[in-house]
Design a protein around this motif. Structure first.
Motif, PDB file in Angstrom:
ATOM      1  N   MET A  93       0.850  -1.200   0.000  1.00 63.49           N
ATOM      2  CA  MET A  93       0.000   0.000   0.000  1.00 63.49           C
ATOM      3  C   MET A  93       0.877   1.238   0.000  1.00 63.49           C
ATOM      4  O   MET A  93       1.993   1.205   0.486  1.00 63.49           O
ATOM      5  CB  MET A  93      -0.905   0.005   1.238  1.00 63.49           C
ATOM      6  N   LYS A  94       0.313   2.283  -0.535  1.00 61.09           N
ATOM      7  CA  LYS A  94       1.091   3.513  -0.669  1.00 61.09           C
ATOM      8  C   LYS A  94       0.253   4.674  -0.158  1.00 61.09           C
ATOM      9  O   LYS A  94      -0.894   4.848  -0.566  1.00 61.09           O
ATOM     10  CB  LYS A  94       1.430   3.722  -2.146  1.00 61.09           C
ATOM     11  N   ASN A  95       0.827   5.469   0.745  1.00 62.44           N
ATOM     12  CA  ASN A  95       0.130   6.659   1.204  1.00 62.44           C
ATOM     13  C   ASN A  95       0.142   7.739   0.137  1.00 62.44           C
ATOM     14  O   ASN A  95       1.097   7.857  -0.632  1.00 62.44           O
ATOM     15  CB  ASN A  95       0.779   7.207   2.470  1.00 62.44           C
ATOM     16  N   CYS A  96      -0.920   8.509   0.082  1.00 63.21           N
ATOM     17  CA  CYS A  96      -0.995   9.621  -0.862  1.00 63.21           C
ATOM     18  C   CYS A  96       0.130  10.617  -0.575  1.00 63.21           C
ATOM     19  O   CYS A  96       0.272  11.081   0.559  1.00 63.21           O
ATOM     20  CB  CYS A  96      -2.347  10.308  -0.724  1.00 63.21           C
ATOM     21  N   PRO A  97       0.942  10.945  -1.573  1.00 64.52           N
ATOM     22  CA  PRO A  97       2.069  11.861  -1.353  1.00 64.52           C
ATOM     23  C   PRO A  97       1.638  13.313  -1.173  1.00 64.52           C
ATOM     24  O   PRO A  97       2.430  14.137  -0.728  1.00 64.52           O
ATOM     25  CB  PRO A  97       2.906  11.694  -2.625  1.00 64.52           C
ATOM     26  N   TYR A  98       0.387  13.624  -1.505  1.00 67.48           N
ATOM     27  CA  TYR A  98      -0.078  15.008  -1.370  1.00 67.48           C
ATOM     28  C   TYR A  98      -0.654  15.277   0.018  1.00 67.48           C
ATOM     29  O   TYR A  98      -0.213  16.174   0.717  1.00 67.48           O
ATOM     30  CB  TYR A  98      -1.123  15.328  -2.440  1.00 67.48           C
ATOM     31  N   CYS A  99      -1.629  14.480   0.428  1.00 65.04           N
ATOM     32  CA  CYS A  99      -2.290  14.761   1.717  1.00 65.04           C
ATOM     33  C   CYS A  99      -1.782  13.853   2.844  1.00 65.04           C
ATOM     34  O   CYS A  99      -1.944  14.191   4.020  1.00 65.04           O
ATOM     35  CB  CYS A  99      -3.801  14.627   1.576  1.00 65.04           C
ATOM     36  N   GLU A 100      -1.222  12.696   2.496  1.00 66.17           N
ATOM     37  CA  GLU A 100      -0.729  11.718   3.466  1.00 66.17           C
ATOM     38  C   GLU A 100      -1.789  11.317   4.482  1.00 66.17           C
ATOM     39  O   GLU A 100      -1.482  10.916   5.602  1.00 66.17           O
ATOM     40  CB  GLU A 100       0.533  12.254   4.160  1.00 66.17           C
ATOM     41  N   GLN A 101      -3.044  11.433   4.099  1.00 70.58           N
ATOM     42  CA  GLN A 101      -4.154  11.102   4.989  1.00 70.58           C
ATOM     43  C   GLN A 101      -4.794   9.765   4.660  1.00 70.58           C
ATOM     44  O   GLN A 101      -5.594   9.245   5.434  1.00 70.58           O
ATOM     45  CB  GLN A 101      -5.245  12.184   4.889  1.00 70.58           C
ATOM     46  N   ASP A 102      -4.487   9.228   3.505  1.00 67.86           N
ATOM     47  CA  ASP A 102      -5.167   8.018   3.056  1.00 67.86           C
ATOM     48  C   ASP A 102      -4.247   7.283   2.091  1.00 67.86           C
ATOM     49  O   ASP A 102      -3.263   7.860   1.604  1.00 67.86           O
ATOM     50  CB  ASP A 102      -6.478   8.396   2.357  1.00 67.86           C
ATOM     51  N   ILE A 103      -4.566   6.010   1.855  1.00 72.45           N
ATOM     52  CA  ILE A 103      -3.790   5.270   0.879  1.00 72.45           C
ATOM     53  C   ILE A 103      -4.331   5.544  -0.523  1.00 72.45           C
ATOM     54  O   ILE A 103      -5.453   6.008  -0.695  1.00 72.45           O
ATOM     55  CB  ILE A 103      -3.804   3.756   1.175  1.00 72.45           C
ATOM     56  N   VAL A 104      -3.491   5.239  -1.500  1.00 70.58           N
ATOM     57  CA  VAL A 104      -3.883   5.392  -2.902  1.00 70.58           C
ATOM     58  C   VAL A 104      -4.508   4.074  -3.368  1.00 70.58           C
ATOM     59  O   VAL A 104      -3.970   2.998  -3.099  1.00 70.58           O
ATOM     60  CB  VAL A 104      -2.659   5.740  -3.774  1.00 70.58           C
ATOM     61  N   TRP A 105      -5.631   4.186  -4.020  1.00 71.83           N
ATOM     62  CA  TRP A 105      -6.368   3.015  -4.506  1.00 71.83           C
ATOM     63  C   TRP A 105      -6.278   2.901  -6.026  1.00 71.83           C
ATOM     64  O   TRP A 105      -6.276   3.924  -6.723  1.00 71.83           O
ATOM     65  CB  TRP A 105      -7.847   3.124  -4.129  1.00 71.83           C
ATOM     66  N   ASN A 106      -6.222   1.657  -6.507  1.00 80.03           N
ATOM     67  CA  ASN A 106      -6.525   1.420  -7.918  1.00 80.03           C
ATOM     68  C   ASN A 106      -8.048   1.419  -8.035  1.00 80.03           C
ATOM     69  O   ASN A 106      -8.727   0.733  -7.261  1.00 80.03           O
ATOM     70  CB  ASN A 106      -5.990   0.064  -8.378  1.00 80.03           C
ATOM     71  N   VAL A 107      -8.565   2.178  -8.953  1.00 80.71           N
ATOM     72  CA  VAL A 107     -10.019   2.314  -9.082  1.00 80.71           C
ATOM     73  C   VAL A 107     -10.423   2.175 -10.542  1.00 80.71           C
ATOM     74  O   VAL A 107      -9.581   2.241 -11.447  1.00 80.71           O
ATOM     75  CB  VAL A 107     -10.505   3.686  -8.546  1.00 80.71           C
ATOM     76  N   LYS A 108     -11.705   2.022 -10.747  1.00 81.22           N
ATOM     77  CA  LYS A 108     -12.222   2.089 -12.111  1.00 81.22           C
ATOM     78  C   LYS A 108     -13.547   2.815 -12.118  1.00 81.22           C
ATOM     79  O   LYS A 108     -14.288   2.808 -11.125  1.00 81.22           O
ATOM     80  CB  LYS A 108     -12.361   0.688 -12.715  1.00 81.22           C
ATOM     81  N   LEU A 109     -13.837   3.443 -13.241  1.00 82.76           N
ATOM     82  CA  LEU A 109     -15.139   4.061 -13.424  1.00 82.76           C
ATOM     83  C   LEU A 109     -16.142   2.969 -13.785  1.00 82.76           C
ATOM     84  O   LEU A 109     -15.863   2.109 -14.619  1.00 82.76           O
ATOM     85  CB  LEU A 109     -15.096   5.096 -14.555  1.00 82.76           C
ATOM     86  N   LYS A 110     -17.304   3.015 -13.164  1.00 83.01           N
ATOM     87  CA  LYS A 110     -18.338   2.023 -13.481  1.00 83.01           C
ATOM     88  C   LYS A 110     -18.881   2.267 -14.883  1.00 83.01           C
ATOM     89  O   LYS A 110     -19.166   1.323 -15.620  1.00 83.01           O
ATOM     90  CB  LYS A 110     -19.463   2.098 -12.448  1.00 83.01           C
TER      91      LYS A 110
END
Ligand SMILES: [Zn+2]
Length: 72
Positions: free
Chosen positions: A1-18
């Protein structure tokens, strides 16, 4: 898992548009930063969810984003 480098408040997710086209990308749900799947996640890369959606002529709708798995 990787923390968001901008806000460091959450992890970065792989996502897709439905809809409409199952576009996949990486996203931080805390600050709405996005990266292309082939982009290295860092604070010098990426864009934001609004620019991505508007740039594609799509409605800004967080309900349209499906979490796949945490990004490496
Ligand atoms: Zn973030």
């Amino acid at each position: 898992m990787k923390n968001c480098p901008y806000c460091e408040q959450d992890i970065v997710w792989n996502v897709k548009l439905k809809t409409p086209n199952a576009l996949t990308f990486k996203m931080c749900f805390e600050c709405d930063s996005v990266w292309n799947m082939d982009q290295t996640v860092s604070d010098t890369t990426g864009s934001n969810f609004e620019d991505l959606m508007v740039g594609k002529g799509l409605r800004l709708d967080w309900e349209n984003v499906e979490k796949l798995q945490p990004s490496d």
